[in-house]
Design a protein around this motif. Structure first.
Motif, mmCIF file in Angstrom:
data_model
loop_
_atom_site.group_PDB
_atom_site.id
_atom_site.type_symbol
_atom_site.label_atom_id
_atom_site.label_comp_id
_atom_site.label_asym_id
_atom_site.label_seq_id
_atom_site.Cartn_x
_atom_site.Cartn_y
_atom_site.Cartn_z
ATOM 1 N N UNK A 14 0.836 -1.202 0.000
ATOM 2 C CA UNK A 14 0.000 0.000 0.000
ATOM 3 C C UNK A 14 0.873 1.256 0.000
ATOM 4 N N UNK A 15 1.970 1.229 0.733
ATOM 5 C CA UNK A 15 2.863 2.391 0.766
ATOM 6 C C UNK A 15 3.567 2.583 -0.570
ATOM 7 N N UNK A 16 3.896 1.488 -1.233
ATOM 8 C CA UNK A 16 4.517 1.602 -2.558
ATOM 9 C C UNK A 16 3.552 2.244 -3.547
ATOM 10 N N UNK A 17 2.296 1.862 -3.481
ATOM 11 C CA UNK A 17 1.290 2.464 -4.359
ATOM 12 C C UNK A 17 1.105 3.939 -4.035
ATOM 13 N N UNK A 18 1.024 4.252 -2.763
ATOM 14 C CA UNK A 18 0.874 5.645 -2.343
ATOM 15 C C UNK A 18 2.031 6.489 -2.885
ATOM 16 N N UNK A 19 3.244 5.978 -2.776
ATOM 17 C CA UNK A 19 4.426 6.739 -3.175
ATOM 18 C C UNK A 19 4.412 7.107 -4.647
ATOM 19 N N UNK A 20 4.040 6.155 -5.500
ATOM 20 C CA UNK A 20 4.102 6.389 -6.937
ATOM 21 C C UNK A 20 2.838 7.055 -7.469
ATOM 22 N N UNK A 21 1.680 6.620 -7.010
ATOM 23 C CA UNK A 21 0.441 7.146 -7.550
ATOM 24 C C UNK A 21 0.128 8.552 -7.043
ATOM 25 N N UNK A 22 0.664 8.899 -5.895
ATOM 26 C CA UNK A 22 0.455 10.240 -5.362
ATOM 27 C C UNK A 22 1.640 11.164 -5.668
ATOM 28 N N UNK A 23 2.507 10.716 -6.565
ATOM 29 C CA UNK A 23 3.582 11.555 -7.113
ATOM 30 C C UNK A 23 4.549 12.030 -6.041
ATOM 31 N N UNK A 24 4.906 11.145 -5.125
ATOM 32 C CA UNK A 24 5.769 11.517 -4.012
ATOM 33 C C UNK A 24 7.154 10.883 -4.090
ATOM 34 N N UNK A 25 7.263 9.744 -4.742
ATOM 35 C CA UNK A 25 8.544 9.051 -4.844
ATOM 36 C C UNK A 25 9.442 9.739 -5.871
ATOM 37 N N UNK A 26 10.753 9.534 -5.777
ATOM 38 C CA UNK A 26 11.676 10.140 -6.745
ATOM 39 C C UNK A 26 11.283 9.797 -8.184
ATOM 40 N N UNK A 27 11.322 10.790 -9.030
ATOM 41 C CA UNK A 27 11.026 10.568 -10.436
ATOM 42 C C UNK A 27 9.561 10.575 -10.801
ATOM 43 N N UNK A 28 8.669 10.722 -9.817
ATOM 44 C CA UNK A 28 7.235 10.681 -10.139
ATOM 45 C C UNK A 28 6.598 12.059 -10.176
ATOM 46 N N UNK A 29 7.315 13.085 -9.815
ATOM 47 C CA UNK A 29 6.718 14.424 -9.769
ATOM 48 C C UNK A 29 6.204 14.853 -11.139
ATOM 49 N N UNK A 30 5.202 15.701 -11.124
ATOM 50 C CA UNK A 30 4.457 16.045 -12.331
ATOM 51 C C UNK A 30 4.940 17.356 -12.943
ATOM 52 N N UNK A 31 4.601 17.531 -14.225
ATOM 53 C CA UNK A 31 4.966 18.755 -14.931
ATOM 54 C C UNK A 31 3.877 19.812 -14.850
ATOM 55 N N UNK A 32 2.657 19.417 -14.494
ATOM 56 C CA UNK A 32 1.543 20.368 -14.518
ATOM 57 C C UNK A 32 0.642 20.204 -13.307
ATOM 58 N N UNK A 33 -0.091 21.274 -12.999
ATOM 59 C CA UNK A 33 -1.065 21.221 -11.909
ATOM 60 C C UNK A 33 -2.191 20.263 -12.249
ATOM 61 N N UNK A 34 -2.554 20.182 -13.525
ATOM 62 C CA UNK A 34 -3.618 19.252 -13.933
ATOM 63 C C UNK A 34 -3.227 17.808 -13.633
#
Length: 396
Positions: A14-34
């Motif tokens: 569950x924590x692994x999913x949270x990290x990637x799907x909520x854009x918190x883990x390294x390399x997952x950050x987003x380019x836009x607010x959308x």
């Protein structure tokens, strides 16, 4: 790592999913607010700052201007009342779903309550129809207006109605606030640019697109599908709490999307009950590299589930929430809340760890604190809902 289908999702999964799907883990950050809003389904907006801070925490380039662009220039994000009668910012393509699944029922109740208050002044449904029509027309004519400006232009908004009849808060007040709230629930008007800076909770009113012509069951199924993609696995109680629906509605929606049951917990204690995931979401998620994050008060991740034991230890919970159940700023390490943070008057971003996390974690958290200091710059942000740890840090 070869993916495999699982029927048990422990806390690590569950924590692994949270990290990637909520854009918190390294390399997952987003380019836009959308992209941020889409990943989290909805951003809490009760505190105006939360919308921006939740986005900044997940943007590759944390700039408030990026959020303003999406909200007020491109209109790809919409601020509206939704789940649990709470103000959210949602992707524009999801606004109709939220309105039909949740806000439509709220609109009926709110309008009925207003008519009941107005009856004490001899005002009836015909009065409200006229005032609503005049207000919508005035907003359309101006394109954008504050509540005060509309009150001057539409006489009916100045009519007095009785609030809180029979309570110690009973008082006669202008109808304007309640009328605009009802029109907002209906989608006839929407909140536009703030009156003041991005930290202001007062907004101008702009023309809306009206209520959504979507069947309630279809809208609830679509909202559940989006939520499970972001927050699954989750329990029926989690879905009921997050949406504010009746338990029967939550069950019907889970059935409509074909949700599949999985076991939750680590096996060391009874789990929270069966979890639910979408039928195409049963593959194991590889754990990301170690990560730290500083999330703002009311952040969608911290407020995403009713059952929080798998990411928030009970021993530290009271220090991170106010008495009404609003979470304050939190420090995260590898999918768990480990402390709180605050911005001080001099702009310093300081943290307080409530668990022993080790030197590597402390170093990573310090990097995130410095990232926030640079992102906030000259802005000073005080959460609308203060918590014990946040107060302690900010005053330290």
């Amino acid at each position: 790592m070869t993916s495999r289908v699982v029927d048990t999702m422990n806390n690590s999964e569950r924590r692994a999913r949270l990290a990637t799907r909520h854009l918190l883990a390294p390399g997952t950050r987003a380019a836009s607010a959308e992209a941020v809003a889409d990943a989290l389904v909805a951003l809490h907006a009760t505190d105006a700052a939360t919308v921006y801070l939740s986005a900044l925490a997940r943007l590759r380039k944390p700039e408030t201007g990026e959020v303003e662009r999406a909200l007020y220039d491109d209109r790809t994000l919409v601020r509206m009342h939704g789940m649990r009668q709470t103000l959210f910012v949602v992707p524009a393509d999801l606004a109709a779903v939220v309105q039909a699944s949740t806000t439509r029922e709220m609109w009926g109740k709110e309008r009925g309550s207003l008519l009941k208050s107005a009856a004490d002044a001899g005002l009836d449904a015909a009065w409200l129809d006229r005032v609503e029509a005049a207000t919508v027309a005035e907003v359309a004519r101006r394109g954008s207006a504050t509540g005060a400006e509309l009150g001057k232009a539409v006489p009916g908004l100045r009519d007095q109605v009785l609030y809180g009849k029979g309570t110690k808060w009973e008082a006669w007040q202008p109808a304007s606030g309640r009328v605009l709230r009802v029109l907002g629930f209906d989608g006839a008007v929407v909140r536009g640019r703030p009156v003041g800076s991005w930290l202001s909770s007062q907004h101008r009113w702009e023309p809306g697109k009206g209520h959504a012509e979507i069947a309630v069951a279809d809208a609830q199924a679509e909202l559940t599908r989006r939520w499970l993609r972001a927050f699954g696995p989750a329990t029926e109680a989690d879905l009921k709490w997050w949406t504010g629906w009746k338990v029967t509605d939550a069950r019907k929606a889970l059935k409509a999307v074909g949700a599949v049951q999985v076991a939750l917990g680590d096996g060391t204690a009874p789990g929270p009950g069966p979890g639910w995931v979408l039928p195409d979401d049963l593959e194991e998620v590889a754990p990301p590299e170690p990560w730290a994050a500083l999330l703002p008060g009311l952040d969608p991740t911290a407020m995403g589930w009713q059952g929080r034991d798998w990411y928030l230890a009970e021993a530290i919970r009271p220090r991170l929430f106010d008495r009404a159940g609003n979470v304050g700023p939190t420090v995260w390490w590898n999918g768990e809340v480990v402390g709180g943070w605050a911005q001080r008057a001099d702009g310093t971003v300081a943290t307080k760890l409530l668990r022993d996390v080790g030197a590597d974690a402390e170093a990573a958290i310090a990097v995130e604190a410095e990232r926030w200091r640079k992102a906030l710059g000259e802005h000073r942000v005080t959460p609308r809902f203060r918590t014990p740890v946040e107060r302690e840090i900010s005053e330290g």
